[in-house]
Write an enzyme that holds these catalytic residues in place. Structure first.
Site, PDB file in Angstrom:
ATOM      1  N   ASP A 309       0.927  -1.258  -0.083  1.00 10.87           N
ATOM      2  CA  ASP A 309      -0.065  -0.139  -0.075  1.00 10.87           C
ATOM      3  C   ASP A 309       0.873   1.207  -0.043  1.00 10.87           C
ATOM      4  O   ASP A 309       1.892   1.233   0.651  1.00 10.87           O
ATOM      5  CB  ASP A 309      -0.860   0.084   1.173  1.00 10.87           C
ATOM      6  CG  ASP A 309      -1.910   0.985   1.188  1.00 10.87           C
ATOM      7  OD1 ASP A 309      -2.308   1.749   0.133  1.00 10.87           O
ATOM      8  OD2 ASP A 309      -2.533   1.481   2.227  1.00 10.87           O
ATOM      9  N   THR A 311       0.411   4.455   1.177  1.00 10.13           N
ATOM     10  CA  THR A 311       0.313   5.145   2.472  1.00 10.13           C
ATOM     11  C   THR A 311       0.848   4.114   3.358  1.00 10.13           C
ATOM     12  O   THR A 311       0.441   3.292   3.637  1.00 10.13           O
ATOM     13  CB  THR A 311      -0.923   5.717   2.889  1.00 10.13           C
ATOM     14  OG1 THR A 311      -1.525   6.398   1.728  1.00 10.13           O
ATOM     15  CG2 THR A 311      -0.877   6.444   3.890  1.00 10.13           C
ATOM     16  N   ASP A 548      -1.321  -1.081   6.719  1.00  9.27           N
ATOM     17  CA  ASP A 548      -1.326  -0.739   7.716  1.00  9.27           C
ATOM     18  C   ASP A 548      -2.947  -0.052   8.214  1.00  9.27           C
ATOM     19  O   ASP A 548      -3.111   0.267   9.512  1.00  9.27           O
ATOM     20  CB  ASP A 548      -0.571   0.526   8.110  1.00  9.27           C
ATOM     21  CG  ASP A 548      -0.664   1.753   7.219  1.00  9.27           C
ATOM     22  OD1 ASP A 548      -1.455   1.555   6.389  1.00  9.27           O
ATOM     23  OD2 ASP A 548       0.006   2.893   7.458  1.00  9.27           O
TER      24      ASP A 548
END
Length: 802
Positions: A309, A311, A548
């Site tokens: 991912d 971010t 996350d």
């Protein structure tokens, strides 16, 4: 009265609106009404000792040791030390790993937010008590069961419990269960079932247990052990029968039979495997990497596709507000943005960046209704009485395709900036967010431009994976143009062709085709992330997923390996097999390297031990068929095994090894061990048989000749396994050879090990046979793969022909 987790009643008065008081918490702790689920990151000390001491091989070797002590000399019982060494080393290494895991588990455990004495505080999960008022925000994991007392658009994902993918909106009075997690909004609930009474307590305990099972490596080793166990029994019977008929006395027969049986047991294979894994856990622990399941080390070594991912992985979790671009003078976009930031009770990193970057006070608008951010909707909103209803989210989600403001947002996003929109929507429309078509009525008021912080270690990490043949796929919920710009700045191959996931086909095969051709994907929803993982797996890829946020949970769970950042939500850390506690993307290459070291070295060690098992079986069979005395005393084989297997295996198991992991562990080991073992067994027995037929020699000289031949061949096998050669590996082989020569040269050592080479003709003949077998073995191992490939190619060609 509400029932407590231990079967008693809740002590004290019911929790007031401000939560429990300190006195009530003490009463519940004294009554045992706590969330007392034990933290299981590894086996208990007792389990570790029992697992390493009470093994079938220890029982077998112990029985044979007793026979030697009764019928033979104590020097021939040296192999009994294997029991003590194996058990002690195994216990010590696993205890080291246990201490590391327990320490890291405490560091990585998500605290629970509770309201006590009218104040919010964070407590460890084990300190939650019955009746606690637990606060929830987006990404929080629910650790106990209870009833919702307050909700601000609280949506709970129960997919890990029920399999249902759609989040469930919770209102006061609804039940929440442990094992689920909040994906949108916020709220609070009262703990009603804690400890072992909680719905997912047993599941969580099992999921977090340190495990040696369910891996190709361990299943392969278990298959070897099963085969060996079945072979040992009939061959041992044959060997004992032959020795009783051919030896000069019963003690000699027993000693010879024991020598043959002991050598068949690959007693150090499981030990070396456990040591390699345990040392891997300790090494990764020093790098702040929590391995929640042991096969995760093996799994990441096999990964060939890594989904990340953007971010939190390629970029830092935080962002900075770059600027607010007004779009219409008649709409108070900046004021609305400040009001939205102020009224969000549980702001995500984006809203926190806006709140900190605006630098202005909120306009004082009073929210009459709010819609929390959801990764599925990709926007949040609120209605402010006479000031209207406002939404805040992605420009390409809130604005129509032909809106000029969207074009401007995409131009900004193409430079790597993150661009969001503040827009006004019709009054009352936020009452039904699930059916609201925001693009139909949104009036864009301002563009909000955010700068993302690239991780300094990301470029080097991506280069490492490219060099290692691991494909990296960036799968993000952000605008694909913006994600592509960031990926290009990191030199990711294929970043110049980002894909909008909303255009992806729904079929698994069709999606897999697109994934094979592209590496950057934006606007990916939680369900799509999961589908993309499955599409990659359908093509035979071993997929790792990093993340996350709560939108990553389903994909993390379905991937072959889930990797969570330590700063990620409690839900992601709960389902991931590996947690990077230092939040460093640069740790991943270390994990890959550790996995490859473990797998590659255990394969080397397995080759050594299985070669010994094969040649011992062949020797026992030949001795049983020919009816001669077994050529070795136990002390001979103890010396040879120590110098050609035991000591080298320990060094090789812990050495660096960058080789990429491959499937087919069992066939590869057998392709080496069977011919190597056959060469050792047949050549050694041939030299021994020729020595016994020459007059004038005794068993001491004949067995010394056999020992010399077997050592030379076993040392050559060690040299082959140690490839590719470097200075320390060649030095290790040379040192083992020098040690054997030292035993022959020092009188008291040669006497101790009963080595008395005296017949030069016999020794020269045996050495010649051994060297010839070494050459033939080397040629066979070099030519066999070529011949196998030609046979396979011929079969494929024949099958393809009409």
């Amino acid at each position: 009265m509400t029932q407590a987790s231990n079967g008693g009643e809740v002590t004290g008065a019911q929790a007031p609106g401000g939560g429990l008081t300190a006195a009530q918490v003490r009463e519940r702790v004294e009554a045992g009404q706590t969330n007392d689920v034990p933290r299981r990151t590894s086996r208990s000390v007792g389990e570790i000792v029992r697992a390493n001491v009470l093994t079938r091989f220890n029982a077998l070797i112990g029985s044979l040791f007793v026979l030697i002590m009764i019928f033979g000399q104590w020097q021939d019982g040296l192999f009994g030390g294997i029991i003590v060494a194996n058990s002690a080393i195994g216990v010590v290494q696993e205890l080291r790993a246990k201490r590391t895991l327990d320490r890291l588990a405490v560091v990585g455990e998500t605290p629970v937010r509770v309201l006590r004495d009218n104040a919010e505080r964070e407590v460890p999960q084990q300190e939650v008590v019955l009746g606690d008022l637990i606060l929830l925000g987006t990404g929080d994991r629910i650790t106990v069961d209870g009833t919702v007392t307050g909700s601000e658009g609280l949506e709970i994902d129960e997919s890990l419990l029920t399999g249902e993918a759609d989040p469930v909106l919770k209102t006061p009075g609804d039940q929440v269960q442990s094992g689920s997690f909040a994906v949108a909004g916020g709220g609070a609930f009262t703990a009603e079932k804690v400890g072992r009474d909680a719905y997912a307590a047993r599941l969580v305990e099992e999921a977090s247990r340190f495990s040696l099972s369910h891996s190709e490596l361990m299943s392969g080793i278990n298959r070897f052990l099963k085969y060996v166990t079945w072979l040992i029994v009939p061959i041992a019977i044959l060997l004992f029968a032959s020795q009783l008929s051919s030896a000069d006395s019963v003690p000699d027969a027993v000693v010879g039979a024991v020598a043959g049986v002991v050598t068949m047991v690959p007693e150090g294979l499981v030990l070396m495997t456990s040591i390699a894994f345990a040392v891997g856990v300790v090494r990764l622990g020093r790098r702040q990497c929590l391995v929640q399941e042991l096969p995760a080390i093996e799994g990441l070594a096999r990964v060939d596709v890594l989904c990340v991912d953007k971010t939190g992985t390629l970029t830092e979790p935080g962002m900075d507000l770059d600027r607010v671009v007004p779009l219409r003078a008649d709409l108070p976009g900046r004021e609305a943005l400040a009001a939205l930031a102020a009224s969000d009770p549980d702001p995500n990193p984006t809203m926190l960046a806006v709140r900190e970057g605006l630098g202005t006070t909120a306009p004082g608008w009073e929210a009459t209704g709010t819609v929390p951010f959801s990764s599925a909707r990709k926007w949040s909103g609120a209605e402010y009485g006479g000031h209207g209803a406002w939404v805040f989210g992605a420009a390409d989600v809130l604005l129509a395709a032909d809106d000029p403001s969207r074009t401007r947002a995409e131009e900004l996003g193409s430079t790597g900036l993150r661009v969001l929109t503040v827009a006004r929507v019709p009054d009352g429309s936020l009452a039904s967010p699930g059916t609201l078509d925001v693009t139909a009525g949104a009036e864009p008021a301002a563009l909000v431009v955010l700068r993302q912080r690239l991780r300094a270690e990301a470029p080097a990490t991506l280069r490492y994976f490219a060099e290692q043949g691991v494909e990296v796929k960036v799968i993000s919920g952000d605008n694909p143009v913006s994600v592509g710009a960031i990926a290009r700045s990191l030199d990711l191959p294929g970043a110049d062709r980002p894909v909008d996931a909303r255009t992806l086909p729904g079929g698994v095969a069709e999606m897999a085709d697109v994934l094979a051709e592209h590496s950057v994907f934006g606007r990916v929803g939680p369900q799509q992330k999961r589908a993309m993982v499955k599409a990659l797996q359908s093509r035979g890829h071993v997929v790792a997923m990093t993340g996350d946020g709560v939108n990553d949970v389903l994909a993390l769970k379905d991937a072959d390996l889930g990797v969570s950042m330590g700063s990620g939500s409690g839900a992601t850390r709960a389902v991931a097999q590996i947690v990077l506690l230092d939040n460093s993307f640069a740790t991943l290459p270390q994990v890959v390297g550790e996995g490859r070291r473990v797998l590659g070295n255990i394969e080397r060690v397995a080759n050594l031990f299985l070669t010994k098992t094969v040649y011992s079986i062949i020797l026992a069979l030949l001795v049983g068929v020919v009816h001669v005395r077994f050529p070795f005393l136990p002390r001979h084989l103890t010396l040879i095994s120590s110098l050609t297997i035991g000591i080298p295996a320990f060094c090789l198991a812990l050495a660096p090894n960058p080789e990429r992991a491959r499937t087919g562990f069992v066939p590869r080991v057998l392709r080496f061990a069977i011919p190597a073992g056959a060469a050792c067994g047949i050549a050694t027995f041939s030299g021994y048989l020729l020595a016994t037929e020459r007059p004038g020699g005794g068993f001491e000289q004949d067995s010394s000749t056999a020992s010399l031949a077997l050592f030379v061949l076993a040392l050559w096998v060690l040299a082959l396994i140690a490839r590719p050669w470097n200075w320390w590996r060649l030095g290790l082989v040379g040192l083992m050879g020098a040690a054997f020569v030292l035993v022959l040269a020092v009188p008291w050592l040669s006497e101790f090990f009963a080595l008395h080479p005296g017949g030069l003709d016999n020794d020269a003949t045996a050495l010649g046979i051994a060297l010839g077998a070494a050459v033939l073995l080397s040629l066979f191992l070099r030519l066999a793969p070529v011949l196998l490939r030609r046979v396979r190619d011929a079969r494929r060609h024949a099958g393809a022909s009409p």
